[in-house]
Design a protein around this motif. Structure first.
Motif, short mmCIF file in Angstrom:
data_model
loop_
_atom_site.label_atom_id
_atom_site.label_comp_id
_atom_site.label_asym_id
_atom_site.label_seq_id
_atom_site.Cartn_x
_atom_site.Cartn_y
_atom_site.Cartn_z
N HIS A 1 -42.87 -0.21 -40.29
CA HIS A 1 -43.91 0.59 -40.94
C HIS A 1 -44.68 1.48 -39.98
O HIS A 1 -45.40 2.35 -40.40
CB HIS A 1 -44.91 -0.31 -41.65
N GLY A 2 -44.57 1.19 -38.71
CA GLY A 2 -45.44 1.86 -37.74
C GLY A 2 -45.41 3.37 -37.84
O GLY A 2 -46.33 3.98 -38.36
N GLU A 3 -44.34 3.97 -37.37
CA GLU A 3 -44.30 5.43 -37.31
C GLU A 3 -44.15 6.04 -38.69
O GLU A 3 -44.77 7.04 -39.00
CB GLU A 3 -43.12 5.86 -36.45
N GLU A 4 -43.34 5.39 -39.48
CA GLU A 4 -43.09 5.90 -40.82
C GLU A 4 -44.42 6.09 -41.56
O GLU A 4 -44.64 7.07 -42.25
CB GLU A 4 -42.23 4.88 -41.56
N HIS A 5 -45.29 5.12 -41.35
CA HIS A 5 -46.55 5.16 -42.06
C HIS A 5 -47.39 6.37 -41.67
O HIS A 5 -47.88 7.10 -42.51
CB HIS A 5 -47.33 3.88 -41.80
N ALA A 6 -47.50 6.56 -40.37
CA ALA A 6 -48.29 7.70 -39.89
C ALA A 6 -47.72 9.00 -40.47
O ALA A 6 -48.45 9.88 -40.90
CB ALA A 6 -48.27 7.74 -38.38
N ASP A 7 -46.41 9.08 -40.50
CA ASP A 7 -45.76 10.27 -41.06
C ASP A 7 -46.17 10.50 -42.50
O ASP A 7 -46.55 11.58 -42.89
CB ASP A 7 -44.24 10.10 -41.05
N HIS A 8 -46.09 9.43 -43.26
CA HIS A 8 -46.35 9.58 -44.68
C HIS A 8 -47.77 9.99 -44.97
O HIS A 8 -48.03 10.61 -45.98
CB HIS A 8 -46.00 8.28 -45.41
N HIS A 9 -48.68 9.61 -44.09
CA HIS A 9 -50.05 10.03 -44.32
C HIS A 9 -50.28 11.46 -43.87
O HIS A 9 -51.33 12.01 -44.08
CB HIS A 9 -51.03 9.08 -43.63
N HIS A 10 -49.32 12.01 -43.20
CA HIS A 10 -49.54 13.35 -42.69
C HIS A 10 -48.38 14.28 -42.95
O HIS A 10 -47.87 14.94 -42.06
CB HIS A 10 -49.92 13.29 -41.20
N GLY A 11 -47.99 14.32 -44.23
CA GLY A 11 -47.05 15.33 -44.67
C GLY A 11 -45.74 15.32 -43.91
O GLY A 11 -45.41 16.29 -43.25
N HIS A 12 -45.01 14.25 -43.98
CA HIS A 12 -43.66 14.19 -43.45
C HIS A 12 -43.58 14.61 -41.99
O HIS A 12 -42.80 15.48 -41.62
CB HIS A 12 -42.72 15.04 -44.31
N GLY A 13 -44.42 14.04 -41.17
CA GLY A 13 -44.31 14.25 -39.74
C GLY A 13 -45.03 15.49 -39.23
O GLY A 13 -45.09 15.73 -38.04
N LYS A 14 -45.56 16.30 -40.14
CA LYS A 14 -46.28 17.49 -39.71
C LYS A 14 -47.77 17.16 -39.59
O LYS A 14 -48.33 16.43 -40.40
CB LYS A 14 -46.10 18.63 -40.72
N ASP A 15 -48.37 17.73 -38.55
CA ASP A 15 -49.82 17.64 -38.41
C ASP A 15 -50.42 18.62 -39.42
O ASP A 15 -50.06 19.80 -39.44
CB ASP A 15 -50.19 18.01 -36.97
N MET A 16 -51.29 18.14 -40.26
CA MET A 16 -51.78 18.98 -41.36
C MET A 16 -53.15 19.62 -41.10
O MET A 16 -53.71 20.25 -41.97
CB MET A 16 -51.85 18.14 -42.64
N HIS A 17 -53.68 19.47 -39.87
CA HIS A 17 -54.99 20.08 -39.60
C HIS A 17 -54.81 21.56 -39.26
O HIS A 17 -55.31 22.05 -38.24
CB HIS A 17 -55.68 19.33 -38.46
N VAL A 18 -54.08 22.25 -40.12
CA VAL A 18 -53.61 23.62 -39.86
C VAL A 18 -54.73 24.65 -39.69
O VAL A 18 -54.55 25.65 -39.00
CB VAL A 18 -52.66 24.12 -40.98
N TRP A 19 -55.88 24.40 -40.32
CA TRP A 19 -56.94 25.41 -40.30
C TRP A 19 -57.58 25.56 -38.92
O TRP A 19 -58.32 26.50 -38.67
CB TRP A 19 -58.02 25.07 -41.35
N LEU A 20 -57.30 24.62 -38.01
CA LEU A 20 -57.95 24.68 -36.70
C LEU A 20 -57.30 25.72 -35.77
O LEU A 20 -57.76 25.89 -34.64
CB LEU A 20 -58.01 23.29 -36.06
N ASP A 21 -56.28 26.41 -36.24
CA ASP A 21 -55.76 27.59 -35.55
C ASP A 21 -56.22 28.82 -36.34
O ASP A 21 -55.77 29.04 -37.46
CB ASP A 21 -54.23 27.53 -35.50
N PRO A 22 -57.12 29.63 -35.77
CA PRO A 22 -57.63 30.78 -36.54
C PRO A 22 -56.53 31.79 -36.93
O PRO A 22 -56.71 32.52 -37.89
CB PRO A 22 -58.65 31.42 -35.60
N GLU A 23 -55.41 31.80 -36.19
CA GLU A 23 -54.31 32.67 -36.63
C GLU A 23 -53.76 32.15 -37.97
O GLU A 23 -53.39 32.93 -38.83
CB GLU A 23 -53.19 32.72 -35.59
N ASN A 24 -53.71 30.82 -38.11
CA ASN A 24 -53.33 30.25 -39.40
C ASN A 24 -54.34 30.64 -40.47
O ASN A 24 -53.99 30.93 -41.61
CB ASN A 24 -53.23 28.72 -39.32
#
Ligand SMILES: [Zn+2]
Ligand SMILES: [Zn+2]
Lengths: 400, 313
Positions: free
Chosen positions: B129-152
C-alpha cells in the motif's frame, strides 16, 4: 487537517471503480440486528436477505458501528458489558478506488465490563464507552480490539452520571457531572490530555445529552444550544452556539446525528420536529416540522444529500438536507405509537447501499426500500422482535 | 450584482474550489460577477467536507473550476452526484500545462496530509500500500499542486477565459480584456520572483508538505527533502530524533512549515540543529480571497524562502 476522511470514506466508497482491470468490483452489505426481548444479535447478509450468524448477548444490546465499519459493539447496560464483533467487512479507501475484504463475522472475545455502559463514541480510531454506574470512561483503540488484545485505559469523573466522552486527536472531551445532583444530566465538558490532565476551562453545557461528529466538527447538545468543538493548533477549541430565536422555546436537542459526506448535524427538537444544523451558517438552525411524532431518524452515508425520519404513523420521510424540506414520504409499517415507554420496540432505520432498511419489530422482519424511489422491494425475515440495527458495507475492488 | 457602465449582464453560478483557483477566476470575471468559493478561510482542501449550502451551490452551478483529483478530494464524488447541470473544468488537465511526477524516495517522505498514518494502522497487507497509496491520493503519480508554477497559472487563465466566453458570450469582451491584463501581471510576477529567489539558489531546505515542486522547478530552487508531520500531534521522542538527524544530514539551512503548524511546534522539531525555520502557505490559507490572492501567495513564497535562506550560512 484532521483525518476525518477515513470516517467518511466508508459510506462514500460506494461506486468506486477498481484500480486495475484484473480486479473485480463487488458490493457487500451486512445488517447487525439486536432483538428487543431476547439477548441476541443477528447478522444478516443484505443481498441474500438471510441470517448468516447469531451471537448470544447477556442482556438487551444497543448496537454501534465504528467509523471503519470493521467493528460493531453491543452495549449491554443491564449486564454491564460492551461486547465487540468483527463485521467481516473491511473497506480501505485509496482515493480513486477502495479495496473490499469480506470474511466471516465473528465475536472478538473482547468484553469491556463495568457498571451500566451507555454512551458509545468512536472517533479517530479510538472508542470511548461511558459507564454511568461508575462515572468512568473506558478507552480502547479499534485496532487493538480487532487484534483481540484491547489495552483498556480508564478515566474517572467525580461521580457516577449519565455521561459521555469523545476522543479527539490525542485529547478527550469529557462530561462534567452536576455537582448538586449527579443523577441529573451533566452540566458541561472539560478537555483532558493523554495523561488525564485538564486543558483549559470547563465549557458550560447544562442538560448535556447527545453528541456527534461531522466534517471537521464535533457537536454536543445542551439545553441552551450546542457546543461546537474543533481542533485548532493541536488542541480542541470549544464554542457555544445558542439556539436561534426562530426555534420553539420549550424544546432542546438531546439526540444528534452528524452528516456523512456533508458537514451538518441533525437533532431532535420536541416530539414533532427535527432541526438541521450548519454551525458555520449565520442561521445555523433550521426547524423541520413533522406530521406526526418522531420514532427514529438517520442520515444517508451513501447519498449525502438525504436524511430520513420515521414517524409514528408508520411512514418514512426523506429529507433533502440542502433545502431542509421533506421531499418524499411513504407508508412502511402499521402505526407505532410513541405513547408508552421509550424503550418499547419501534422501527429503526439503516441505510445499506441502494436500500433503506427499516425494522418492523412487531412483525419480526425488516423492510427493504429502494433508496431512489422509496418503493418497498422486499422483506428480510429475522423472527423475534428486531429492534436496534446497524448496516455495514460498501463496494470496492477485490484483489485475487 | 451591479451593472457596469457598458451594461453587461451579471455572470452567476461560477463555482471555484480553492483560493488560488478562485483568485484567477475572480480576476477574469471582474466586472461581470464574482465566483463563489468552496474552501474558505484557512481550511485545507485535502480534508475538507462541504456544508449543505455549498452542496447547493454545486447543484445550481453553471461552471465549476477545480484543480482535480488529489487536491480537492472532497469534490470527487459530489461532482458526479450533485453537479449534474454544470460544466466542470479540471484545471490540471489544461492543455500544455507542466505536470510533474510526485517526488518519492530518497529524502522525500511519502506525501501525507495527516490521514495516511491513521488510515493504515491496523491494515492487513494484502498487497503493497505504501507507494500506491500516495499515488492514488495525488492523481496517478502526478504532483497536483500545479498552480504553484505561474506559467501554469497563465495557461489555466486561458482555459478559464475560453470557458467563460463560451458560457457567457455576451461578456466576452470583458473576459478577454481582463485576461490580457492578468497575463501581463503574471509575466511580471515571474520576473519579480526570479529576482527575489536568485540570491538563495542552491541553499538546501526542507519542507513539511511536499507541495512546492512546481515553484522550485520554475525558479531554480530545490528542496532537499520533506518531512511528514501531522499538524495536530506532536511527534514521538523517537520521531523527533529522526527528524533532527535528517535536518542535520541534509545540511538544511531552513525548515519550512505551513500555517496550520504552531511556530512553537516547528521550533521543537528543529531544536538542536542549525536550521532556521520559516513558513510557506501554498494554498493561501492566511491570505484574503480575491483577484490579488494569487500574487500575494507566490510573492510570499518567494519572500519566505529568500528571508529564511539568506539569513543562513
Ligand atoms: Zn443517553
Ligand atoms: Zn498536498
Amino acid at each position: 487537517m484532521r483525518p476525518y476522511l477515513s470516517s467518511l470514506a466508508f459510506g462514500l466508497a460506494l461506486g468506486l471503480m477498481p484500480a486495475q482491470a484484473d480486479e473485480k468490483a463487488e458490493t457487500a452489505w451486512r445488517l447487525f440486528v439486536a432483538d428487543r426481548h431476547q439477548p441476541v444479535v443477528h447478522v444478516l447478509d443484505a443481498a441474500e436477505g438471510k441470517i448468516i450468524e447469531s451471537f448470544p448477548l447477556e442482556s438487551q444490546g444497543r448496537l454501534y458501528a465504528t467509523e471503519s465499519g470493521k467493528t460493531v459493539f453491543a452495549v449491554q447496560a443491564d449486564a454491564g458489558i460492551a461486547a465487540a464483533f468483527a463485521t467481516g467487512i473491511g473497506m480501505d479507501d485509496h482515493g480513486d478506488h477502495a479495496d473490499l475484504q469480506v470474511t466471516e463475522p465473528k465475536a472478538l472475545g473482547v468484553e469491556i465490563a463495568g457498571k451500566k455502559p451507555v454512551h458509545f463514541v468512536p472517533h479517530d480510531g479510538e472508542i470511548a464507552i461511558f459507564y454511568d454506574g461508575e462515572g468512568v470512561v473506558r478507552l480502547v483503540r479499534e485496532k487493538d480490539v480487532l487484534d483481540g488484545k484491547p489495552d483498556i485505559r480508564s478515566i474517572a469523573t467525580p461521580a457516577p452520571h449519565h455521561g459521555v466522552a469523545i476522543p479527539l486527536g490525542g485529547h478527550l472531551v469529557l462530561s462534567v457531572p452536576n455537582k448538586e445532583d449527579p443523577s441529573e444530566l451533566p452540566v458541561g465538558v472539560r478537555v483532558v490530555d493523554a495523561s488525564g490532565a485538564q486543558v483549559g476551562e470547563v465549557a458550560e453545557c447544562p442538560g448535556l445529552h447527545g453528541e456527534s461528529a461531522s466534517g471537521h466538527l464535533v457537536a454536543i447538545a445542551c439545553e441552551t444550544g450546542l457546543l461546537i468543538v474543533k481542533e485548532e493548533g493541536g488542541k480542541p477549541e470549544i464554542a457555544h452556539l445558542a439556539y436561534g430565536s426562530g426555534l420553539p422555546e420549550d424544546a432542546k436537542v438531546s439526540t444528534l446525528l452528524g452528516g456523512k459526506g456533508l458537514q451538518y448535524f441533525l437533532g431532535n427538537f420536541g416530539q414533532k420536529a427535527i432541526v438541521l444544523i450548519d454551525p458555520e451558517d449565520e442561521n445555523a438552525f433550521r426547524l423541520i416540522e413533522l406530521p406526526f411524532r418522531r420514532v427514529h431518524f438517520a442520515v444517508d452515508p451513501v447519498r449525502p444529500k438525504f436524511a430520513y425520519v420515521f414517524t409514528e404513523d408508520g411512514r418514512l420521510h426523506q429529507i433533502n438536507v440542502l433545502s431542509g424540506r421533506i421531499v418524499k414520504s411513504v407508508g412502511v409499517t402499521e402505526p407505532y405509537s410513541m405513547d408508552g415507554h421509550w424503550n418499547d420496540p419501534r422501527p429503526r432505520i439503516a441505510v445499506a447501499g441502494e436500500e433503506i432498511m427499516i425494522t418492523d419489530p412487531l412483525r419480526g422482519l425488516i423492510h427493504a426500500l429502494d433508496a431512489e424511489t422509496l418503493e418497498k422491494k422486499r422483506e428480510l425475515i429475522t423472527g423475534g422482535t428486531p429492534y436496534e440495527m446497524v448496516a455495514i458495507g460498501g463496494s470496492g475492488a477485490v484483489h485475487d | 450584482m451591479a451593472f457596469s457602465a457598458t451594461q453587461t449582464f451579471a455572470m452567476e453560478g461560477v463555482v471555484t474550489s480553492i483560493k488560488p483557483v478562485h483568485s484567477l477566476v475572480a480576476a477574469i470575471i471582474d466586472g461581470t460577477g464574482e465566483p463563489q468559493l468552496l474552501v474558505k478561510g484557512a481550511a485545507s482542501p485535502h480534508t475538507y467536507t462541504m456544508r449543505p449550502s455549498e452542496a447547493g451551490m454545486l447543484e445550481d452551478a453553471k461552471v465549476i473550476f477545480w484543480v482535480g483529483e488529489g487536491i480537492e478530494t472532497f469534490l470527487e464524488k459530489p461532482l458526479d452526484s450533485l453537479a449534474g447541470g454544470a460544466k466542470v473544468v479540471t484545471l490540471s488537465e489544461t492543455p500544455g500545462i507542466t505536470l510533474l511526477d510526485m517526488r518519492e524516495g530518497g529524502a522525500f517522505e511519502p506525501h501525507s496530509h495527516g490521514d495516511e498514518e491513521h488510515d493504515h494502522e491496523g491494515e492487513e497487507a494484502g498487497h503493497d500500500h505504501g507507494e500506491e497509496h500516495a499515488d492514488h491520493h495525488h492523481g496517478h503519480g502526478k504532483d497536483m499542486h500545479v498552480w504553484l508554477d505561474p506559467e501554469n497559472a497563465r495557461l489555466m487563465a486561458r482555459e478559464i477565459t475560453s470557458t467563460l466566453v463560451e458560457a457567457d458570450p455576451q461578456n466576452a469582451a470583458t473576459y478577454e480584456k481582463n485576461a490580457a491584463a492578468l497575463d501581463e501581471r503574471l509575466g511580471k510576477l515571474i520576473s519579480d520572483t526570479e529576482k527575489t529567489v536568485e540570491p538563495v539558489r542552491g541553499k538546501p531546505f526542507i519542507v513539511f508538505h511536499d507541495a512546492y515542486h512546481y515553484f522550485e522547478n520554475r525558479f531554480g530552487v530545490e528542496a532537499a527533502g520533506s518531512i511528514t508531520v501531522s499538524p495536530e500531534q506532536m511527534p514521538s521522542a523517537q520521531r523527533l530524533q529522526e527528524i533532527r538527524d535528517k535536518v542535520t544530514e541534509l545540511n538544511a539551512a531552513c525548515v519550512f512549515a505551513e500555517p496550520q503548524f504552531e511556530p512553537k511546534f516547528v521550533n521543537i522539531v528543529t531544536e538542536g540543529t542549525d536550521a532556521r525555520t520559516g513558513m510557506l502557505d501554498p494554498e493561501g490559507a492566511n491570505i484574503d480571497q480575491g483577484p490579488d490572492l494569487y500574487f500575494t501567495l507566490v510573492g510570499n513564497l518567494a519572500k519566505s524562502l529568500a528571508d529564511c535562506l539568506s539569513g543562513a550560512e
